[in-house]
Design a protein around this motif. Structure first.
Motif, mmCIF file in Angstrom:
data_model
loop_
_atom_site.group_PDB
_atom_site.id
_atom_site.type_symbol
_atom_site.label_atom_id
_atom_site.label_comp_id
_atom_site.label_asym_id
_atom_site.label_seq_id
_atom_site.Cartn_x
_atom_site.Cartn_y
_atom_site.Cartn_z
ATOM 1 N N TYR A 90 55.013 29.730 60.701
ATOM 2 C CA TYR A 90 55.218 31.653 60.892
ATOM 3 C C TYR A 90 55.371 32.217 60.076
ATOM 4 C CZ TYR A 90 56.196 35.185 64.020
ATOM 5 O OH TYR A 90 56.093 36.886 63.848
ATOM 6 N N VAL A 92 57.893 35.373 58.795
ATOM 7 C CA VAL A 92 58.642 36.315 59.471
ATOM 8 C C VAL A 92 58.325 37.759 58.863
ATOM 9 C CG1 VAL A 92 61.283 37.066 60.249
ATOM 10 C CG2 VAL A 92 59.999 34.568 60.556
ATOM 11 N N LYS A 127 57.291 43.034 61.524
ATOM 12 C CA LYS A 127 57.563 42.770 62.937
ATOM 13 C C LYS A 127 59.439 42.377 63.419
ATOM 14 C CE LYS A 127 54.258 40.898 64.929
ATOM 15 N NZ LYS A 127 53.183 41.651 66.090
ATOM 16 N N VAL A 128 60.595 42.173 62.314
ATOM 17 C CA VAL A 128 61.683 42.116 62.642
ATOM 18 C C VAL A 128 62.244 43.614 63.511
ATOM 19 C CG1 VAL A 128 63.935 41.763 61.947
ATOM 20 C CG2 VAL A 128 62.261 40.988 60.885
ATOM 21 N N ALA A 169 66.399 39.403 61.266
ATOM 22 C CA ALA A 169 65.540 39.415 62.779
ATOM 23 C C ALA A 169 67.419 39.118 63.913
ATOM 24 C CB ALA A 169 64.962 38.309 63.071
ATOM 25 N N PHE A 205 65.583 36.876 68.009
ATOM 26 C CA PHE A 205 64.381 36.702 67.136
ATOM 27 C C PHE A 205 63.449 35.792 67.274
ATOM 28 C CE2 PHE A 205 60.986 36.345 64.202
ATOM 29 C CZ PHE A 205 59.943 37.721 64.332
ATOM 30 N N VAL A 243 59.305 32.750 67.453
ATOM 31 C CA VAL A 243 59.189 31.452 66.310
ATOM 32 C C VAL A 243 58.888 29.921 67.646
ATOM 33 C CG1 VAL A 243 59.688 29.699 65.094
ATOM 34 C CG2 VAL A 243 60.392 31.936 64.875
ATOM 35 N N ILE A 303 67.758 34.192 61.060
ATOM 36 C CA ILE A 303 66.551 34.124 60.914
ATOM 37 C C ILE A 303 66.288 35.619 59.726
ATOM 38 C CG2 ILE A 303 63.823 34.764 60.769
ATOM 39 C CD1 ILE A 303 64.766 33.172 63.854
ATOM 40 N N ALA A 305 64.052 38.472 57.529
ATOM 41 C CA ALA A 305 62.044 38.589 56.884
ATOM 42 C C ALA A 305 61.565 37.955 55.175
ATOM 43 C CB ALA A 305 61.614 40.056 56.655
ATOM 44 N N ASP A 332 61.195 35.218 55.803
ATOM 45 C CA ASP A 332 60.683 33.187 55.740
ATOM 46 C C ASP A 332 59.263 32.494 56.326
ATOM 47 O OD1 ASP A 332 63.979 32.790 55.600
ATOM 48 O OD2 ASP A 332 64.318 32.725 57.622
#
Length: 146
Positions: A16, A18, A22-23, A53, A57, A61, A95, A97, A99
């Motif tokens: 996935y 990141v 989205k974050v 994140a 978050f 995942v 986490i 962005a 990753d």
């Protein structure tokens, strides 16, 4: 619910990626206001490669391995009777962005309590190098028949 699920592991999910947006969207949805969650420059100034994140978050995942479990016909889980009982996270690092994260779910406990069943599952989430990022632990309660 099948009590023989205890100890069962499912294959790692596809990676996935990141995304920064989205974050940011997730941060706004959970009312996180830290500049680390929203501003790449603030995150870089704090030593991160991109926005960080919010801790929850990880549930984004964790969704894919939970779907593997719920779709397993051998599990015997009627999703219409599921209530989320508990959620915990154990982080090695945040986490960020960019990753690429994969998750492997293991059912750690299956119990009966009255007419209900409880299942605890750990999703170990790792980055593209295989390094641990976070373990997301969920307990699902499956309500018994009325």
């Amino acid at each position: 619910m099948n009590p023989e699920l205890q100890g069962r592991s499912y294959p790692a999910t596809p990676p996935y990626l990141v995304g920064r947006e989205k974050v940011r969207e997730f941060a706004r949805a959970v009312l996180a206001t830290s500049p680390l969650n929203l501003d790449p420059e603030a995150a870089r100034a704090a030593g991160y490669s991109d926005v960080v994140a919010p801790p929850t978050f990880a549930t984004v995942v964790q969704d894919a391995p939970l779907q593997q479990l719920l779709a397993d016909p051998d599990a015997g889980i009627d999703f219409s009777r599921v209530v989320h009982g508990d959620q915990r996270f154990t982080f090695s690092r945040p986490i960020v962005a960019g990753d690429e994260l994969s998750a492997t779910l293991t059912v750690t406990s299956v119990k009966s309590l009255g007419g209900h069943s409880m299942l605890t599952a750990e999703s170990s989430i790792a980055d593209a190098t295989g390094a641990h990022v976070v373990t997301a632990t969920s307990t699902l309660v499956v309500r018994g028949e009325e």
